[in-house]
Write a protein that holds these residues in place. Structure first.
Motif, short mmCIF file in Angstrom:
data_model
loop_
_atom_site.label_atom_id
_atom_site.label_comp_id
_atom_site.label_asym_id
_atom_site.label_seq_id
_atom_site.Cartn_x
_atom_site.Cartn_y
_atom_site.Cartn_z
N LYS A 19 0.83 -1.20 0.00
CA LYS A 19 0.00 0.00 0.00
C LYS A 19 0.87 1.25 0.00
CE LYS A 19 -3.69 0.49 2.43
NZ LYS A 19 -4.70 0.54 3.48
N ALA A 20 1.90 1.26 0.82
CA ALA A 20 2.79 2.43 0.87
C ALA A 20 3.48 2.63 -0.47
CB ALA A 20 3.80 2.26 2.00
N ALA A 21 3.88 1.56 -1.10
CA ALA A 21 4.55 1.64 -2.40
C ALA A 21 3.62 2.21 -3.47
CB ALA A 21 5.07 0.27 -2.82
N ARG A 22 2.32 2.00 -3.31
CA ARG A 22 1.33 2.54 -4.25
C ARG A 22 0.96 3.99 -3.92
NH1 ARG A 22 -1.40 -2.44 -3.25
NH2 ARG A 22 -2.91 -1.26 -2.02
N GLY A 23 1.62 4.57 -2.92
CA GLY A 23 1.35 5.97 -2.58
C GLY A 23 0.36 6.16 -1.45
N LEU A 41 9.65 5.43 -1.12
CA LEU A 41 10.87 6.21 -1.26
C LEU A 41 10.76 7.28 -2.32
CD1 LEU A 41 13.65 3.51 -0.92
CD2 LEU A 41 13.04 5.30 0.70
N ASP A 42 10.09 7.00 -3.43
CA ASP A 42 10.01 7.98 -4.51
C ASP A 42 8.78 8.86 -4.42
OD1 ASP A 42 8.20 6.00 -5.07
OD2 ASP A 42 8.72 5.82 -7.18
N GLN A 43 8.05 8.79 -3.32
CA GLN A 43 6.84 9.59 -3.16
C GLN A 43 7.22 11.04 -2.88
OE1 GLN A 43 4.26 8.12 -0.14
NE2 GLN A 43 2.77 9.73 -0.40
#
Length: 81
Positions: A19-23, A41-43
């Protein structure tokens, strides 16, 4: 933003990381007290995301903005008088 306790974070870590990786960041709490925020990380940061209206009051758009340069454009394309 979702807040999860440490026990839930341990048992559902894979799902939460996805979920975090999807923003969709989340907060891990201990005894109801927030401890850490998990984000991709890239958010972009909150400040980077809130750019709409960042120059409010600093520029003025003329009333004839949509007609500016119309004579020159018509001449360039051969449709002018």
């Amino acid at each position: 933003m979702e807040i999860v306790n440490i026990h839930e974070a341990k048992t559902q870590l894979s799902r939460l990381v996805e979920k975090a990786a999807r923003g969709e960041p989340f907060i891990i709490a201990k005894a109801g007290k927030p401890l850490v925020k998990v984000v991709a990380l890239d958010q972009p940061s909150e400040a980077e995301r809130q750019r709409l209206g960042f120059m409010t009051g600093q520029i003025v758009v003329p009333d004839d903005f949509d007609r500016m340069g119309s004579d020159e454009i018509e001449n360039l394309f051969g449709t002018g008088a």
